[in-house]
Design a protein around this motif. Sequence first.
Motif, mmCIF file in Angstrom:
data_model
loop_
_atom_site.group_PDB
_atom_site.id
_atom_site.type_symbol
_atom_site.label_atom_id
_atom_site.label_comp_id
_atom_site.label_asym_id
_atom_site.label_seq_id
_atom_site.Cartn_x
_atom_site.Cartn_y
_atom_site.Cartn_z
ATOM 1 N N LEU A 49 0.830 -1.209 0.000
ATOM 2 C CA LEU A 49 0.000 0.000 0.000
ATOM 3 C C LEU A 49 0.853 1.242 0.000
ATOM 4 O O LEU A 49 0.582 2.225 -0.713
ATOM 5 C CB LEU A 49 -0.910 0.001 1.236
ATOM 6 N N GLU A 52 2.071 1.772 -3.480
ATOM 7 C CA GLU A 52 1.043 2.320 -4.371
ATOM 8 C C GLU A 52 0.887 3.807 -4.157
ATOM 9 O O GLU A 52 0.759 4.586 -5.105
ATOM 10 C CB GLU A 52 -0.304 1.648 -4.088
ATOM 11 N N ARG A 53 0.908 4.207 -2.896
ATOM 12 C CA ARG A 53 0.716 5.632 -2.623
ATOM 13 C C ARG A 53 1.880 6.457 -3.131
ATOM 14 O O ARG A 53 1.699 7.536 -3.686
ATOM 15 C CB ARG A 53 0.560 5.863 -1.128
ATOM 16 N N ALA A 56 1.554 6.805 -6.853
ATOM 17 C CA ALA A 56 0.575 7.808 -7.242
ATOM 18 C C ALA A 56 1.145 9.199 -7.044
ATOM 19 O O ALA A 56 1.006 10.076 -7.897
ATOM 20 C CB ALA A 56 -0.702 7.643 -6.424
ATOM 21 N N GLY A 57 1.828 9.398 -5.892
ATOM 22 C CA GLY A 57 2.354 10.726 -5.605
ATOM 23 C C GLY A 57 3.427 11.153 -6.583
ATOM 24 O O GLY A 57 3.485 12.310 -6.988
ATOM 25 N N ILE A 60 2.208 12.099 -10.236
ATOM 26 C CA ILE A 60 1.673 13.447 -10.400
ATOM 27 C C ILE A 60 2.761 14.367 -10.918
ATOM 28 O O ILE A 60 2.509 15.295 -11.679
ATOM 29 C CB ILE A 60 1.128 13.953 -9.054
ATOM 30 N N SER A 88 4.100 11.834 1.165
ATOM 31 C CA SER A 88 3.395 12.118 -0.081
ATOM 32 C C SER A 88 1.941 12.452 0.188
ATOM 33 O O SER A 88 1.325 13.202 -0.560
ATOM 34 C CB SER A 88 3.495 10.939 -1.036
ATOM 35 N N MET A 89 1.390 11.912 1.303
ATOM 36 C CA MET A 89 -0.014 12.201 1.589
ATOM 37 C C MET A 89 -0.171 13.569 2.218
ATOM 38 O O MET A 89 -1.056 14.334 1.860
ATOM 39 C CB MET A 89 -0.569 11.159 2.559
ATOM 40 N N GLU A 113 5.918 15.381 -18.643
ATOM 41 C CA GLU A 113 4.794 16.160 -19.156
ATOM 42 C C GLU A 113 3.901 16.532 -18.006
ATOM 43 O O GLU A 113 3.040 15.768 -17.597
ATOM 44 C CB GLU A 113 4.032 15.318 -20.171
ATOM 45 N N LEU A 124 -4.812 18.018 -4.437
ATOM 46 C CA LEU A 124 -5.292 16.684 -4.151
ATOM 47 C C LEU A 124 -6.321 16.745 -3.043
ATOM 48 O O LEU A 124 -6.420 17.712 -2.324
ATOM 49 C CB LEU A 124 -4.113 15.810 -3.697
ATOM 50 N N VAL A 125 -7.047 15.665 -2.926
ATOM 51 C CA VAL A 125 -8.097 15.650 -1.911
ATOM 52 C C VAL A 125 -7.491 15.699 -0.526
ATOM 53 O O VAL A 125 -6.605 14.916 -0.252
ATOM 54 C CB VAL A 125 -8.956 14.384 -2.059
ATOM 55 N N GLY B 26 -15.861 16.280 -2.566
ATOM 56 C CA GLY B 26 -14.554 16.907 -2.711
ATOM 57 C C GLY B 26 -13.840 16.333 -3.900
ATOM 58 O O GLY B 26 -12.636 16.467 -4.055
ATOM 59 N N ARG B 28 -12.929 15.581 -7.974
ATOM 60 C CA ARG B 28 -12.811 16.354 -9.196
ATOM 61 C C ARG B 28 -13.659 15.706 -10.267
ATOM 62 O O ARG B 28 -13.976 14.527 -10.193
ATOM 63 C CB ARG B 28 -11.359 16.348 -9.646
ATOM 64 N N LYS B 53 -6.527 5.717 -8.003
ATOM 65 C CA LYS B 53 -5.142 5.270 -7.832
ATOM 66 C C LYS B 53 -4.130 6.310 -8.258
ATOM 67 O O LYS B 53 -2.941 6.060 -8.155
ATOM 68 C CB LYS B 53 -4.921 4.005 -8.649
ATOM 69 N N ASP B 54 -4.600 7.454 -8.744
ATOM 70 C CA ASP B 54 -3.616 8.475 -9.071
ATOM 71 C C ASP B 54 -3.492 9.494 -7.948
ATOM 72 O O ASP B 54 -2.851 10.521 -8.096
ATOM 73 C CB ASP B 54 -4.016 9.167 -10.378
ATOM 74 N N LYS B 55 -4.133 9.223 -6.816
ATOM 75 C CA LYS B 55 -4.007 10.125 -5.667
ATOM 76 C C LYS B 55 -3.163 9.441 -4.613
ATOM 77 O O LYS B 55 -3.344 8.260 -4.351
ATOM 78 C CB LYS B 55 -5.375 10.381 -5.049
ATOM 79 N N PRO B 56 -2.301 10.179 -3.937
ATOM 80 C CA PRO B 56 -1.502 9.532 -2.894
ATOM 81 C C PRO B 56 -2.298 9.175 -1.652
ATOM 82 O O PRO B 56 -1.796 8.513 -0.761
ATOM 83 C CB PRO B 56 -0.417 10.565 -2.568
ATOM 84 N N THR B 57 -3.583 9.592 -1.588
ATOM 85 C CA THR B 57 -4.391 9.228 -0.426
ATOM 86 C C THR B 57 -5.236 8.009 -0.724
ATOM 87 O O THR B 57 -6.295 7.823 -0.152
ATOM 88 C CB THR B 57 -5.327 10.386 -0.061
ATOM 89 N N TYR B 58 -4.772 7.175 -1.639
ATOM 90 C CA TYR B 58 -5.538 5.997 -2.029
ATOM 91 C C TYR B 58 -5.680 5.054 -0.842
ATOM 92 O O TYR B 58 -4.715 4.741 -0.158
ATOM 93 C CB TYR B 58 -4.808 5.299 -3.163
ATOM 94 N N ASP B 64 -12.768 6.445 -3.453
ATOM 95 C CA ASP B 64 -12.339 7.831 -3.453
ATOM 96 C C ASP B 64 -11.981 8.351 -4.835
ATOM 97 O O ASP B 64 -11.266 9.331 -4.950
ATOM 98 C CB ASP B 64 -11.086 7.943 -2.561
#
Lengths: 125, 205
Positions: A49, A52-53, A56-57, A60, A88-89, A113, A124-125, B26, B28, B53-58, B64
């Motif tokens: 996990l 994965e995070r 994702a971070g 971006i 990253s979170m 890119e 981010l959320v 919240g 997008r 899965k493109d957010k680090p808060t996954y 989400d």
Amino acid sequence: MNKKKIFKLAKGFRGRAKNCIRIARERVEKALQYSYRDRRNKKRDMRSLWIERINAGTRIHGVNYGNFMHGLMEENIQLNRKVLSEISMHEPYSFKALVDISRNAFPGNKKVELPPKKEGLAILV
Amino acid sequence: MNPAAGNFSGNLKKALAGLRRINLEGLRWRVFDAKGQILGRLASQIATVIQGKDKPTYTPYREDGDMCIVLNAKDICVTGRKLTDKFYRWHTGYIGHLKERSLKDQLAKDPTEVIRKAVLRMLPRNKLRDDRDRKLRIFVGGEHPFGDRPIEPYVMPPRKVREMRPRARRALIRAQKKAEQQNQHGATDPRKRIKKEEAKNEQSV
């Protein structure tokens, strides 16, 4: 006695497994086996996990996980994946700094890119 | 919410269905343009975004992902002979009743189903799959009734097109040369051209 302990462990089980000793004993034994196995699995799952995070971070910012880690290894930054995923979170700017360090150390990704970012990084959320 | 979506033709009710059930606002709203995109590659990107899965808060147990809007579903492309040869098969439950429908017919009938099936089959089969399906909105044309939300267009990552195999490349070159020849000789039929040449020869003789 033994039965009391079994029933204590069998709280919340489904159907007769929480009430009848014969069935409860089987289910409790199985539950203890699962918990033994999963104490080891949890370490694996948490690590995946975190990865994965981090992935994702970094994506971006246009870098993927493999190149990012390679860059950190080159720079001898020994932050572990747990800490990196927390950064990253919750600390996006510090994480961006780490990604830049990694990119300077190992420019693996050719096309950086970046999508047009308007105000800041933490959209981010 | 609704009156801003003035000139949206199509099923408004279906487009807004189940919006109340989606908890967090919240999120997008990402817009994908399917015009000229390859079906599977687009679907895999959509699946990543929908899962969050493109957010680090996954978090795997919490749903989400962003809302995904797909436009121009009828302009989706596939390579090879899939337009005629890719079949969607399903069994009705009665014995011997295996039904199938080709991609071409499905596009004629309901183009949104093509993308929806592709994305849904790429999501993990767990309890969150239905919620993720609710977040995906696909439209056949190029407009959508969600104009008043904060919309973000999604930039597809650059695609590495594989080099063509030699035989296919030669076939392509041949087809191009043929097309050039046709254009050079104007819009005349080859048969008419031969007849004209014969007539010319007879006259000259």
